[in-house]
Design a protein around this motif. Structure first.
Motif, PDB file in Angstrom:
ATOM      1  N   ARG A   6      -0.191  61.002  36.804  1.00 46.53           N
ATOM      2  CA  ARG A   6       0.497  61.091  38.094  1.00 46.53           C
ATOM      3  C   ARG A   6       0.883  62.530  38.441  1.00 46.53           C
ATOM      4  O   ARG A   6       1.291  62.818  39.553  1.00 46.53           O
ATOM      5  N   ARG A   7       0.764  63.412  37.454  1.00 44.64           N
ATOM      6  CA  ARG A   7       1.079  64.818  37.730  1.00 44.64           C
ATOM      7  C   ARG A   7      -0.102  65.702  37.356  1.00 44.64           C
ATOM      8  O   ARG A   7      -0.850  65.389  36.421  1.00 44.64           O
ATOM      9  N   GLY A   8      -0.255  66.771  38.079  1.00 48.28           N
ATOM     10  CA  GLY A   8      -1.294  67.739  37.768  1.00 48.28           C
ATOM     11  C   GLY A   8      -0.920  69.096  38.323  1.00 48.28           C
ATOM     12  O   GLY A   8       0.183  69.267  38.861  1.00 48.28           O
ATOM     13  N   ARG A   9      -1.845  70.047  38.178  1.00 52.88           N
ATOM     14  CA  ARG A   9      -1.569  71.395  38.675  1.00 52.88           C
ATOM     15  C   ARG A   9      -2.570  71.774  39.767  1.00 52.88           C
ATOM     16  O   ARG A   9      -3.741  71.407  39.694  1.00 52.88           O
ATOM     17  N   ILE A  10      -2.095  72.517  40.745  1.00 54.95           N
ATOM     18  CA  ILE A  10      -2.944  72.877  41.892  1.00 54.95           C
ATOM     19  C   ILE A  10      -4.075  73.807  41.449  1.00 54.95           C
ATOM     20  O   ILE A  10      -3.821  74.879  40.895  1.00 54.95           O
ATOM     21  N   TRP A  11      -5.314  73.358  41.666  1.00 56.48           N
ATOM     22  CA  TRP A  11      -6.502  74.176  41.372  1.00 56.48           C
ATOM     23  C   TRP A  11      -6.781  75.103  42.558  1.00 56.48           C
ATOM     24  O   TRP A  11      -7.127  76.251  42.401  1.00 56.48           O
TER      25      TRP A  11
ATOM     26  N   GLU B 128       2.982  66.033  42.161  1.00 57.96           N
ATOM     27  CA  GLU B 128       3.133  64.653  41.723  1.00 57.96           C
ATOM     28  C   GLU B 128       2.554  63.731  42.790  1.00 57.96           C
ATOM     29  O   GLU B 128       2.668  63.990  43.983  1.00 57.96           O
ATOM     30  N   LEU B 129       1.949  62.654  42.330  1.00 63.15           N
ATOM     31  CA  LEU B 129       1.319  61.703  43.240  1.00 63.15           C
ATOM     32  C   LEU B 129       2.352  60.797  43.914  1.00 63.15           C
ATOM     33  O   LEU B 129       3.244  60.272  43.251  1.00 63.15           O
ATOM     34  N   VAL B 130       2.207  60.634  45.220  1.00 62.11           N
ATOM     35  CA  VAL B 130       3.024  59.658  45.951  1.00 62.11           C
ATOM     36  C   VAL B 130       2.089  58.845  46.835  1.00 62.11           C
ATOM     37  O   VAL B 130       0.932  59.216  47.041  1.00 62.11           O
ATOM     38  N   VAL B 131       2.592  57.749  47.339  1.00 59.26           N
ATOM     39  CA  VAL B 131       1.826  56.979  48.325  1.00 59.26           C
ATOM     40  C   VAL B 131       2.561  57.085  49.650  1.00 59.26           C
ATOM     41  O   VAL B 131       3.784  56.960  49.708  1.00 59.26           O
ATOM     42  N   ASP B 132       1.814  57.361  50.704  1.00 59.46           N
ATOM     43  CA  ASP B 132       2.419  57.670  51.994  1.00 59.46           C
ATOM     44  C   ASP B 132       1.534  57.096  53.102  1.00 59.46           C
ATOM     45  O   ASP B 132       0.385  56.726  52.862  1.00 59.46           O
TER      46      ASP B 132
ATOM     47  N   VAL C 108      -2.191  55.883  51.867  1.00 59.30           N
ATOM     48  CA  VAL C 108      -3.119  56.695  51.076  1.00 59.30           C
ATOM     49  C   VAL C 108      -2.292  57.460  50.045  1.00 59.30           C
ATOM     50  O   VAL C 108      -1.074  57.569  50.191  1.00 59.30           O
ATOM     51  N   TRP C 109      -2.966  57.959  49.020  1.00 53.01           N
ATOM     52  CA  TRP C 109      -2.271  58.806  48.062  1.00 53.01           C
ATOM     53  C   TRP C 109      -2.123  60.209  48.634  1.00 53.01           C
ATOM     54  O   TRP C 109      -2.981  60.672  49.376  1.00 53.01           O
ATOM     55  N   LYS C 110      -1.016  60.840  48.316  1.00 52.73           N
ATOM     56  CA  LYS C 110      -0.814  62.249  48.686  1.00 52.73           C
ATOM     57  C   LYS C 110      -0.169  62.949  47.503  1.00 52.73           C
ATOM     58  O   LYS C 110       0.277  62.311  46.556  1.00 52.73           O
ATOM     59  N   TRP C 111      -0.139  64.265  47.561  1.00 50.97           N
ATOM     60  CA  TRP C 111       0.467  65.048  46.492  1.00 50.97           C
ATOM     61  C   TRP C 111       1.733  65.718  47.005  1.00 50.97           C
ATOM     62  O   TRP C 111       1.752  66.238  48.115  1.00 50.97           O
ATOM     63  N   ARG C 112       2.741  65.666  46.189  1.00 53.97           N
ATOM     64  CA  ARG C 112       4.023  66.262  46.557  1.00 53.97           C
ATOM     65  C   ARG C 112       4.350  67.367  45.563  1.00 53.97           C
ATOM     66  O   ARG C 112       4.385  67.109  44.351  1.00 53.97           O
ATOM     67  N   PRO C 113       4.528  68.595  46.043  1.00 55.10           N
ATOM     68  CA  PRO C 113       4.906  69.672  45.117  1.00 55.10           C
ATOM     69  C   PRO C 113       6.224  69.308  44.452  1.00 55.10           C
ATOM     70  O   PRO C 113       7.152  68.865  45.127  1.00 55.10           O
ATOM     71  N   LEU C 114       6.310  69.475  43.166  1.00 56.91           N
ATOM     72  CA  LEU C 114       7.573  69.194  42.480  1.00 56.91           C
ATOM     73  C   LEU C 114       8.566  70.233  42.939  1.00 56.91           C
ATOM     74  O   LEU C 114       8.291  71.420  42.964  1.00 56.91           O
ATOM     75  N   GLY C 115       9.697  69.752  43.368  1.00 55.12           N
ATOM     76  CA  GLY C 115      10.655  70.669  43.973  1.00 55.12           C
ATOM     77  C   GLY C 115      10.728  70.451  45.471  1.00 55.12           C
ATOM     78  O   GLY C 115      11.737  70.732  46.099  1.00 55.12           O
ATOM     79  N   ALA C 116       9.624  69.890  46.059  1.00 50.68           N
ATOM     80  CA  ALA C 116       9.695  69.548  47.480  1.00 50.68           C
ATOM     81  C   ALA C 116      10.362  68.191  47.624  1.00 50.68           C
ATOM     82  O   ALA C 116      10.423  67.408  46.679  1.00 50.68           O
ATOM     83  N   THR C 117      10.837  67.909  48.823  1.00 49.89           N
ATOM     84  CA  THR C 117      11.537  66.653  49.082  1.00 49.89           C
ATOM     85  C   THR C 117      10.539  65.503  49.213  1.00 49.89           C
ATOM     86  O   THR C 117       9.496  65.673  49.819  1.00 49.89           O
ATOM     87  N   ALA C 118      10.855  64.378  48.644  1.00 46.76           N
ATOM     88  CA  ALA C 118       9.962  63.216  48.732  1.00 46.76           C
ATOM     89  C   ALA C 118       9.896  62.735  50.180  1.00 46.76           C
ATOM     90  O   ALA C 118      10.851  62.896  50.933  1.00 46.76           O
ATOM     91  N   PRO C 119       8.738  62.140  50.591  1.00 46.44           N
ATOM     92  CA  PRO C 119       8.642  61.667  51.977  1.00 46.44           C
ATOM     93  C   PRO C 119       9.689  60.595  52.229  1.00 46.44           C
ATOM     94  O   PRO C 119       9.963  59.758  51.373  1.00 46.44           O
ATOM     95  N   GLY C 120      10.281  60.629  53.391  1.00 47.43           N
ATOM     96  CA  GLY C 120      11.285  59.630  53.744  1.00 47.43           C
ATOM     97  C   GLY C 120      12.661  59.929  53.155  1.00 47.43           C
ATOM     98  O   GLY C 120      13.591  59.168  53.329  1.00 47.43           O
TER      99      GLY C 120
ATOM    100  N   GLY D   5      -6.659  65.613  47.619  1.00 48.44           N
ATOM    101  CA  GLY D   5      -5.768  64.754  48.374  1.00 48.44           C
ATOM    102  C   GLY D   5      -4.966  65.577  49.363  1.00 48.44           C
ATOM    103  O   GLY D   5      -4.897  66.808  49.247  1.00 48.44           O
ATOM    104  N   GLN D   6      -4.394  64.889  50.345  1.00 50.70           N
ATOM    105  CA  GLN D   6      -3.487  65.566  51.269  1.00 50.70           C
ATOM    106  C   GLN D   6      -2.162  65.850  50.568  1.00 50.70           C
ATOM    107  O   GLN D   6      -1.804  65.178  49.599  1.00 50.70           O
ATOM    108  N   VAL D   7      -1.450  66.833  51.089  1.00 54.08           N
ATOM    109  CA  VAL D   7      -0.090  67.112  50.645  1.00 54.08           C
ATOM    110  C   VAL D   7       0.844  66.381  51.605  1.00 54.08           C
ATOM    111  O   VAL D   7       0.516  66.205  52.786  1.00 54.08           O
ATOM    112  N   VAL D   8       1.985  65.946  51.115  1.00 50.16           N
ATOM    113  CA  VAL D   8       2.935  65.232  51.979  1.00 50.16           C
ATOM    114  C   VAL D   8       3.301  66.077  53.195  1.00 50.16           C
ATOM    115  O   VAL D   8       3.264  67.310  53.144  1.00 50.16           O
TER     116      VAL D   8
END
Lengths: 153, 408
Positions: A61-66, A122-126, A138-150, A104-107
């Protein structure tokens, strides 16, 4: 009434509706251990493997930006853009355990200025788009440290 | 050296022809026909002399586009010539050349016509219509809104992060190619641009701007190829004989760990004990390498290159992928003027996709046409002086490599 939430594509990710964290659904070859996303059901991409058995697995569920970019112009159909169009960021994310890169898209609300190669996401569904009272997910990626959608303040 | 290569692996290029690139929306057959007639005239041969016709297909022009070899043959007038029609995305033209070459080298024919042409819609390339939830090319638009430029932008950002490339470097590629294309009568865009103009054009996919992303164009290109023996018999004209010495149509090697259009993910390197994900050399560098190996020469022998600059930044990737310099050294090559006309190895002396825009099935053939004219010393206004060896490089969607080596 809250809109019905439906995956925009069947079987590619879990939605987290059951309270569990959402995840991408890939395949793992039972012959050689090669992962694939989207899941392979009939062949393994490894040229030295002829296995036809695959298990469906949740990918990391987590990875690093390539690498990352954004879409300043509205993509053509079959993308269903909001009206008015709102640009979004896209990332390619390295998953360490699976040794693959997945896009994937970013939130919403994140700009390229907030992204750096190597950052953890981190992976979220949005919601991808809404139609006839249905939220297509769809799945999207959220930078850790950014606010979760909603969960914006 | 190229001259030592035995004739049994060479084919002669007797004729090259192109229709100007542009955006007119006329039937693609018109462009292909004009290019074919020019190539035949250039070869001093007639259509009835062609024993084989090899078409590069277009998928945006209905059924005639899917069977382009027969479509062009019908337009030229049925003669009973053998035919092939092939689609390999941006590599279609190279595969059409490879098919004609294989026929000639196998002794199945002496002389063949290769044709590719396209008519393109306006704007971003969108997937072919219909609800196709099993097609990654459809799904990447639907689920991610990932247009072609967003993939180019991922590579561009990678260069900035890994090698310190700057937006100005990318803009300089555009400035160079715009200058190269000024005198090319087949180029669609013949106008000089400045770094400031590039950097003030609208951002499309960060860090790539409108003037750095190749347009979609109409155009047509054609070649007349023959056996060396036929070329000697036919021998006419003062121009030096140009030969195709190698054609690479390689596929990737598993695991391909660089994200490729239109995919959602790379291969997984989990089972191979191979390179870590995202750090492997990937597919692109293998393409020209295979051509060099087939011809028995190396990048140091090359006088000029025509590479697929779908974006300004992608041209820099190609410098490394075709062996002009080591990884991370492309910006220095550009800044030092090595790849400009007058430099040691001019890249895209035609002006490249930057000045042409992309007419998919014609583009790989057009790259070869440019190399032919360069090697004959006939590229008026954009000639690479003393050119003896030329290489093209290009990549088609889903894993079609394309590289052609030519010499005189």
């Amino acid at each position: 009434m809250a809109p019905t939430r439906v995956p925009a594509v069947e079987g590619w990710f879990t939605t987290g509706n059951d309270g569990a964290a959402p995840a991408l659904l890939g395949s793992r070859c039972e012959g050689c251990g090669t992962f694939a996303f989207p899941a392979e059901a009939s062949y393994c991409r490894n040229p030295d493997c002829t296995s036809t058995s695959f298990e469906t697995v949740e990918l990391s569920r987590r990875g690093r930006i390539w690498s990352y970019t954004d879409a300043r112009y509205q993509p053509p159909p079959p993308y269903r853009a909001a009206d008015p169009y709102v640009p979004f960021c896209l990332v390619a994310v390295e998953l360490a355990a699976e040794k693959l890169v997945v896009m994937g898209q970013v939130v919403a609300g994140v700009t390229v200025d907030e992204l750096t190669v190597g950052d953890e996401v981190e992976l979220v569904v949005d919601t991808l788009y809404t139609e006839d009272g249905c939220d297509y997910l769809v799945w999207k990626w959220r930078p850790l440290g950014a606010t979760a959608p909603g969960q914006e303040a | 050296m190229p001259d030592d290569k035995p004739d049994d692996k060479k084919v002669a290029v007797l004729g090259a022809g192109m229709h100007e690139w542009g955006k007119w929306g006329r039937p693609f057959v018109e462009y292909g026909l004009a290019a074919a007639r020019d190539a035949l005239a250039d070869a001093g041969l007639g259509w009835r002399d062609m024993q084989f016709v090899s078409g590069a297909d277009t998928i945006r022009n209905g059924y005639p586009g899917f069977v382009s070899g027969a479509t062009f043959a019908q337009a030229l007038g049925w003669t009973g010539a053998r035919v092939s029609s092939v689609y390999a995305a941006c590599a279609s033209g190279a595969v059409a050349i490879a098919n004609a070459r294989a026929q000639i080298l196998a002794g199945l024919c002496d002389v063949a016509l290769v044709v590719g042409a396209d008519t393109t819609p306006k704007g971003f390339f969108a997937p072919v219509g219909g609800d196709r939830k099993d097609d990654p090319d459809w799904l990447r638009f639907h689920l991610m809104g990932a247009t072609n430029p967003t993939y180019f932008a991922l590579y561009a950002r990678r260069r900035m992060d890994r090698f310190g490339a700057t937006e100005e470097d990318f803009a300089q590629v555009k400035v160079k190619n715009a200058r190269h294309g000024l005198a090319n009568p087949y180029a669609r865009y013949r106008k000089e641009v400045t770094v400031d103009e590039v950097l003030s054009s609208p951002m499309v996919a960060d860090p790539l701007r409108l003037l750095e992303i190749c347009a979609t164009s109409d155009g047509g290109a054609a070649l007349v190829l023959s056996s060396m023996e036929f070329a000697r018999r036919h021998a006419g004209g003062a121009a030096p004989l140009v030969t195709i010495d190698a054609v690479s149509t390689v596929t990737p090697t598993f695991p391909n760990t660089v994200i490729e259009m239109p995919n959602f993910s790379t291969d997984s390197a989990a089972s191979t004990g191979g390179p870590e994900a995202g750090t492997a050399a990937g597919f692109r560098p293998s393409i020209a390498t295979a051509a060099y190996a087939e011809a028995g020469i190396g990048p140091e022998d090359v006088s000029l290159a025509e590479v697929y600059d779908l974006s300004s930044a992608l041209e820099l990737d190609w410098y490394e992928d075709i062996g002009l310099c080591g990884e991370g050294e492309a910006e220095k090559l550009l800044r030092d003027g090595v790849t400009s006309l007058g430099g040691r190895v001019p890249v895209n002396p035609s002006g490249g996709l930057s000045c042409f825009g992309e007419a998919i099935p014609a583009q790989a053939i057009a790259q070869v046409c440019e190399c032919v004219w360069q090697l004959r010393g006939a590229a008026t206004g954009h000639q690479v002086e003393g050119a003896t060896v030329a290489v093209t490089a290009n990549q088609g969607l889903f894993g079609h490599g394309s590289s052609v080596l030519l010499s005189r």
